[in-house]
Motif scaffolding. Structure first.
Motif, PDB file in Angstrom:
ATOM      1  N   GLN A   5     -58.266 -30.769  35.232  1.00  0.00           N
ATOM      2  CA  GLN A   5     -57.576 -29.495  35.431  1.00  0.00           C
ATOM      3  C   GLN A   5     -56.795 -29.103  34.171  1.00  0.00           C
ATOM      4  O   GLN A   5     -56.720 -27.938  33.834  1.00  0.00           O
ATOM      5  CB  GLN A   5     -56.633 -29.585  36.629  1.00  0.00           C
ATOM      6  CG  GLN A   5     -57.355 -29.590  37.952  1.00  0.00           C
ATOM      7  CD  GLN A   5     -56.386 -29.665  39.116  1.00  0.00           C
ATOM      8  OE1 GLN A   5     -55.244 -30.078  38.957  1.00  0.00           O
ATOM      9  NE2 GLN A   5     -56.865 -29.273  40.279  1.00  0.00           N
ATOM     10  N   GLN A  40     -58.538 -24.717  28.102  1.00  0.00           N
ATOM     11  CA  GLN A  40     -59.706 -23.917  27.736  1.00  0.00           C
ATOM     12  C   GLN A  40     -59.496 -22.452  28.124  1.00  0.00           C
ATOM     13  O   GLN A  40     -59.812 -21.544  27.353  1.00  0.00           O
ATOM     14  CB  GLN A  40     -60.978 -24.474  28.405  1.00  0.00           C
ATOM     15  CG  GLN A  40     -62.250 -23.762  28.024  1.00  0.00           C
ATOM     16  CD  GLN A  40     -62.607 -23.920  26.553  1.00  0.00           C
ATOM     17  OE1 GLN A  40     -62.227 -24.896  25.903  1.00  0.00           O
ATOM     18  NE2 GLN A  40     -63.303 -22.942  26.015  1.00  0.00           N
ATOM     19  N   GLU A  41     -58.946 -22.198  29.307  1.00  0.00           N
ATOM     20  CA  GLU A  41     -58.686 -20.824  29.756  1.00  0.00           C
ATOM     21  C   GLU A  41     -57.643 -20.150  28.877  1.00  0.00           C
ATOM     22  O   GLU A  41     -57.778 -18.966  28.532  1.00  0.00           O
ATOM     23  CB  GLU A  41     -58.241 -20.823  31.217  1.00  0.00           C
ATOM     24  CG  GLU A  41     -59.362 -21.085  32.195  1.00  0.00           C
ATOM     25  CD  GLU A  41     -58.900 -21.029  33.642  1.00  0.00           C
ATOM     26  OE1 GLU A  41     -57.966 -20.255  33.931  1.00  0.00           O
ATOM     27  OE2 GLU A  41     -59.478 -21.757  34.452  1.00  0.00           O
ATOM     28  N   ILE A  42     -56.607 -20.875  28.496  1.00  0.00           N
ATOM     29  CA  ILE A  42     -55.570 -20.313  27.624  1.00  0.00           C
ATOM     30  C   ILE A  42     -56.168 -19.983  26.259  1.00  0.00           C
ATOM     31  O   ILE A  42     -55.880 -18.929  25.675  1.00  0.00           O
ATOM     32  CB  ILE A  42     -54.376 -21.289  27.502  1.00  0.00           C
ATOM     33  CG1 ILE A  42     -53.621 -21.347  28.841  1.00  0.00           C
ATOM     34  CG2 ILE A  42     -53.440 -20.871  26.373  1.00  0.00           C
ATOM     35  CD1 ILE A  42     -52.540 -22.389  28.895  1.00  0.00           C
ATOM     36  N   LYS A  43     -57.015 -20.867  25.747  1.00  0.00           N
ATOM     37  CA  LYS A  43     -57.674 -20.626  24.463  1.00  0.00           C
ATOM     38  C   LYS A  43     -58.562 -19.379  24.528  1.00  0.00           C
ATOM     39  O   LYS A  43     -58.537 -18.528  23.636  1.00  0.00           O
ATOM     40  CB  LYS A  43     -58.514 -21.845  24.081  1.00  0.00           C
ATOM     41  CG  LYS A  43     -59.169 -21.763  22.735  1.00  0.00           C
ATOM     42  CD  LYS A  43     -59.931 -23.050  22.436  1.00  0.00           C
ATOM     43  CE  LYS A  43     -60.680 -22.948  21.139  1.00  0.00           C
ATOM     44  NZ  LYS A  43     -61.468 -24.158  20.874  1.00  0.00           N
ATOM     45  N   GLU A  44     -59.342 -19.224  25.596  1.00  0.00           N
ATOM     46  CA  GLU A  44     -60.198 -18.046  25.770  1.00  0.00           C
ATOM     47  C   GLU A  44     -59.377 -16.774  25.894  1.00  0.00           C
ATOM     48  O   GLU A  44     -59.748 -15.734  25.349  1.00  0.00           O
ATOM     49  CB  GLU A  44     -61.099 -18.235  26.988  1.00  0.00           C
ATOM     50  CG  GLU A  44     -62.188 -19.269  26.791  1.00  0.00           C
ATOM     51  CD  GLU A  44     -62.986 -19.547  28.058  1.00  0.00           C
ATOM     52  OE1 GLU A  44     -62.749 -18.849  29.083  1.00  0.00           O
ATOM     53  OE2 GLU A  44     -63.835 -20.440  28.020  1.00  0.00           O
ATOM     54  N   LEU A  45     -58.253 -16.855  26.609  1.00  0.00           N
ATOM     55  CA  LEU A  45     -57.373 -15.696  26.737  1.00  0.00           C
ATOM     56  C   LEU A  45     -56.821 -15.293  25.372  1.00  0.00           C
ATOM     57  O   LEU A  45     -56.769 -14.105  25.033  1.00  0.00           O
ATOM     58  CB  LEU A  45     -56.227 -15.991  27.713  1.00  0.00           C
ATOM     59  CG  LEU A  45     -55.215 -14.870  27.914  1.00  0.00           C
ATOM     60  CD1 LEU A  45     -55.891 -13.658  28.544  1.00  0.00           C
ATOM     61  CD2 LEU A  45     -54.062 -15.350  28.759  1.00  0.00           C
ATOM     62  N   ALA A  71     -59.282 -27.782  31.652  1.00  0.00           N
ATOM     63  CA  ALA A  71     -59.731 -26.452  32.087  1.00  0.00           C
ATOM     64  C   ALA A  71     -58.651 -25.409  31.806  1.00  0.00           C
ATOM     65  O   ALA A  71     -58.952 -24.293  31.356  1.00  0.00           O
ATOM     66  CB  ALA A  71     -60.105 -26.470  33.562  1.00  0.00           C
ATOM     67  N   LEU A  72     -57.400 -25.742  32.054  1.00  0.00           N
ATOM     68  CA  LEU A  72     -56.296 -24.829  31.800  1.00  0.00           C
ATOM     69  C   LEU A  72     -56.171 -24.536  30.305  1.00  0.00           C
ATOM     70  O   LEU A  72     -56.001 -23.377  29.895  1.00  0.00           O
ATOM     71  CB  LEU A  72     -54.982 -25.402  32.346  1.00  0.00           C
ATOM     72  CG  LEU A  72     -53.748 -24.539  32.160  1.00  0.00           C
ATOM     73  CD1 LEU A  72     -53.908 -23.221  32.902  1.00  0.00           C
ATOM     74  CD2 LEU A  72     -52.512 -25.275  32.637  1.00  0.00           C
ATOM     75  N   LYS A  76     -59.505 -13.473  23.457  1.00  0.00           N
ATOM     76  CA  LYS A  76     -59.702 -12.115  23.973  1.00  0.00           C
ATOM     77  C   LYS A  76     -58.580 -11.183  23.516  1.00  0.00           C
ATOM     78  O   LYS A  76     -58.841 -10.041  23.117  1.00  0.00           O
ATOM     79  CB  LYS A  76     -59.788 -12.132  25.497  1.00  0.00           C
ATOM     80  CG  LYS A  76     -61.076 -12.739  26.021  1.00  0.00           C
ATOM     81  CD  LYS A  76     -61.085 -12.799  27.529  1.00  0.00           C
ATOM     82  CE  LYS A  76     -62.335 -13.493  28.044  1.00  0.00           C
ATOM     83  NZ  LYS A  76     -62.341 -13.615  29.501  1.00  0.00           N
TER      84      LYS A  76
END
Length: 168
Positions: A3, A9-14, A6-7, A17
């Motif tokens: 988790q 990775q999501e912060i990096k993608e955000l 995954a968190l 963007k």
């Protein structure tokens, strides 16, 4: 543990963007669009002092009644196109704007139009790639009656949107 990865990775993608959005808006507002605060009341009542003006930089085909943004001396100003290349601009003794010998019916102008003593001589015929700009509030406005015809290349762009900042 999964988790947390995954968190991250999501912060990096955000972040990526958001960075891309910043780059896109920088390009759009650096090359395609411009944004200014109207510096005076010379275009009232259509534009008031302090109104936010969004303009499009890429269109260079102006016609009569277009509203444009240009640099005059050290100020950025908003003015209306009243004549284009090949037209002859004159002001008659009754305080009426004439283009090609015809009195102009300007629904957005509420005062008479008189030449300035320190301004240009009328009539004036516009050369290739020239436009004649005037303010809507013709009393004490710095416009084509003072600085004469303007080259299309000196115009920053045509007005797309006005956002009122007062008198709502």
């Amino acid at each position: 543990m999964n988790q947390r990865l995954a968190l991250k990775q999501e912060i990096k993608e955000l972040g990526i963007k958001i960075g891309l959005l910043i780059i896109v808006f920088s390009v759009l507002f650096g090359f395609c669009f411009g944004f200014i605060a109207n510096p005076d009341d010379s275009m009232s009542p259509a534009f008031c002092e302090g109104d936010l003006v969004l303009y499009y930089r890429l269109d260079r085909t102006y016609v009569s009644n277009d509203t444009v943004v240009m640099k005059y001396k050290d100020r950025t100003i908003v003015r209306r196109v009243v004549a284009v290349e090949g037209d002859t601009v004159d002001i008659n003794e009754d305080g009426q704007l004439m283009v090609n010998g015809f009195v102009q019916q300007e629904s957005h102008v509420f005062t008479k139009t008189y030449p300035y003593k320190e301004g240009i001589e009328f009539p004036v015929t516009l050369k290739k790639d020239e436009v004649f700009l005037m303010a809507d509030n013709r009393d004490n406005a710095q416009d084509g009656r003072i600085f004469g015809p303007v080259k299309r290349s000196d115009i920053k762009g045509s007005v797309m949107l006005i956002c009122r900042r007062r008198n709502l």
